[in-house]
Design an enzyme around this catalytic site. Sequence first.
Site, PDB file in Angstrom:
ATOM      1  N   GLU A 141     -11.149   8.340   2.354  1.00 54.11           N
ATOM      2  CA  GLU A 141      -9.963   9.170   2.494  1.00 54.11           C
ATOM      3  C   GLU A 141      -9.500   9.696   1.143  1.00 54.11           C
ATOM      4  O   GLU A 141      -9.717   9.056   0.104  1.00 54.11           O
ATOM      5  CB  GLU A 141      -8.816   8.367   3.131  1.00 54.11           C
ATOM      6  CG  GLU A 141      -9.131   7.842   4.505  1.00 54.11           C
ATOM      7  CD  GLU A 141      -7.979   7.059   5.117  1.00 54.11           C
ATOM      8  OE1 GLU A 141      -8.065   6.733   6.317  1.00 54.11           O
ATOM      9  OE2 GLU A 141      -7.005   6.758   4.392  1.00 54.11           O
ATOM     10  N   LYS A 195      -7.225  10.205  -1.901  1.00 50.08           N
ATOM     11  CA  LYS A 195      -6.163   9.419  -2.541  1.00 50.08           C
ATOM     12  C   LYS A 195      -5.149  10.400  -3.114  1.00 50.08           C
ATOM     13  O   LYS A 195      -5.444  11.136  -4.057  1.00 50.08           O
ATOM     14  CB  LYS A 195      -6.712   8.518  -3.646  1.00 50.08           C
ATOM     15  CG  LYS A 195      -5.656   7.568  -4.195  1.00 50.08           C
ATOM     16  CD  LYS A 195      -6.227   6.634  -5.241  1.00 50.08           C
ATOM     17  CE  LYS A 195      -5.205   5.568  -5.603  1.00 50.08           C
ATOM     18  NZ  LYS A 195      -3.888   6.121  -5.973  1.00 50.08           N
ATOM     19  N   ARG A 247       4.509   6.563  -1.937  1.00 48.04           N
ATOM     20  CA  ARG A 247       4.204   5.867  -0.689  1.00 48.04           C
ATOM     21  C   ARG A 247       5.459   5.801   0.186  1.00 48.04           C
ATOM     22  O   ARG A 247       6.553   5.476  -0.305  1.00 48.04           O
ATOM     23  CB  ARG A 247       3.710   4.452  -1.023  1.00 48.04           C
ATOM     24  CG  ARG A 247       3.221   3.620   0.170  1.00 48.04           C
ATOM     25  CD  ARG A 247       1.798   3.917   0.494  1.00 48.04           C
ATOM     26  NE  ARG A 247       1.238   2.998   1.472  1.00 48.04           N
ATOM     27  CZ  ARG A 247       0.482   1.941   1.165  1.00 48.04           C
ATOM     28  NH1 ARG A 247       0.220   1.663  -0.098  1.00 48.04           N
ATOM     29  NH2 ARG A 247      -0.020   1.168   2.113  1.00 48.04           N
TER      30      ARG A 247
END
Length: 514
Positions: A208, A210, A215
């Site tokens: 995936e 990054k 977050r």
Amino acid sequence: MLLAPLAHVSREVSDTSARSRKISLLAGLFRTAGPQDVPVVIPYLAGRLPQGRIGVGWNALKDPPPAAERATLTVHEVDGAFTALAAVAGPGAQGERRRLVQELLGAATEEEQRFLVGLISGEVRQGALDAVAVEALAETSGAVAASVRRAVMLAGSLQRVAERLLADGPAVLEEFQLTVGRPVLPMLAQSAGDVTEAVGRLGECAVEEKLDGIRVQVHRNGATVRAFTRTLDDITDRLPEVTAVARALDGDRFVLDGEVIALDEEGRPRPFQDVAGRVGSRTDVRSAAAAVPLSPVFFDILAADGEDLLDLSCAERHDALARLVPEPMRVRRVVCAGTDAEAAEAFLRETLARGHEGVVVKGLDTPYSAGRRGAGWLKVKPVHTLDLVVLAAEWGHGRRTGRLSNLHLGARREDGSFVMLGKTFKGLTDTMLEWQTERLGELALRDDGFTVTVRPELVVEIAYDGLQRSSRYPAGVTLRFARVIRYREDKRAEEADTLGTVLAAHGRDAGQPG
């Protein structure tokens, strides 16, 4: 509970490297402590103050009064003293803080004084204390360690679980469940040297993008949406875009894991500093959102329709994510077999070309291990970067006169202390120099006129070209061509990279650089 046994155990834990001995020491202390003491005892053991910053510098700690002959201080009296210190403000604050500190130290024995000074100055640091404390709590209460660990993950607080466990016994752990609206500790990724290594270690996996953002963990329960950071801070009011997206999804009880990023006019990611500044804006959120609109990108789902999905495999969770979140809002990924590193390498090159910082390789059979840096997630960045802690800074010369410039950089040891890996003044802009001079001044422990030693709390992301042997540094290695990328105020010192991680990334054994 008296402070004396806590101070004594803290010293003994620091003096031993044996994990079993640490567990035994903490278990003994927990048997002495009452449930009401735990919210103070656990942070103190880890070198944290529940009050956060209390504004006490080295000047308030030097020249302490004579120590008390016998122990009388309780942990709650000390906690009350720190609360009073944190409340001091206005004219004469420095003198009042010194008076309160000296009063506290005057009531402490010699061992208690050493502990308190270390606690205030940030020098009490016990490596992996929370993980050891989980084992100690299990031993003390007769609970299964894995059950304690899971409860801590779901509660997002070791103190909360410990308080209930010591008061009510192991059966209480069943009460800690994934609850929509209450954040859980996020799963984190370990580092891998390259994509081929990561794919080889994990076998069948997803690769995936990054993303270099912030977050976020997004909870929706009916009409109520909450957004939390990786440190479980509630930032819902600062992210109206995320709230709008969550409410538009076809579901009303879910928990999503992802990042918020900012894109420029061409759809490429804007610098992390832009995102951090936007998320940090608390006042005029509407104007900030107009200037730097954020886009949520989701890569995992922890609950759907109120059902806990943590124990499902990565592949099963992604299927659930795809049913809820439209593809444009899901992270880009490719699924690879364990022997298909070529496809993973091609995806990495494409990801870098799109302006992202690397990839995360995830084993398809991996459950969501909340709060752990699990081996089932491996992050790969093409440039060597480390999250290190600033240990000190030197006063600059020439055009940098009057500003703190050359940074002393430290990695974590397993015992929680820090080992210096080198220095750098490269990569620092004028804005960063001004900011770090002010921030490090707040963390200062002492200033000899040349170097300012600071509390090891500020995390900085460093890029470097490799390691080289060096007898000047205690680890026997130093960073080559280190330069500052950015400060990471979203990370705690306990989350900085360890010396073991640094050495392993370059194929070296700890203590044997070469």
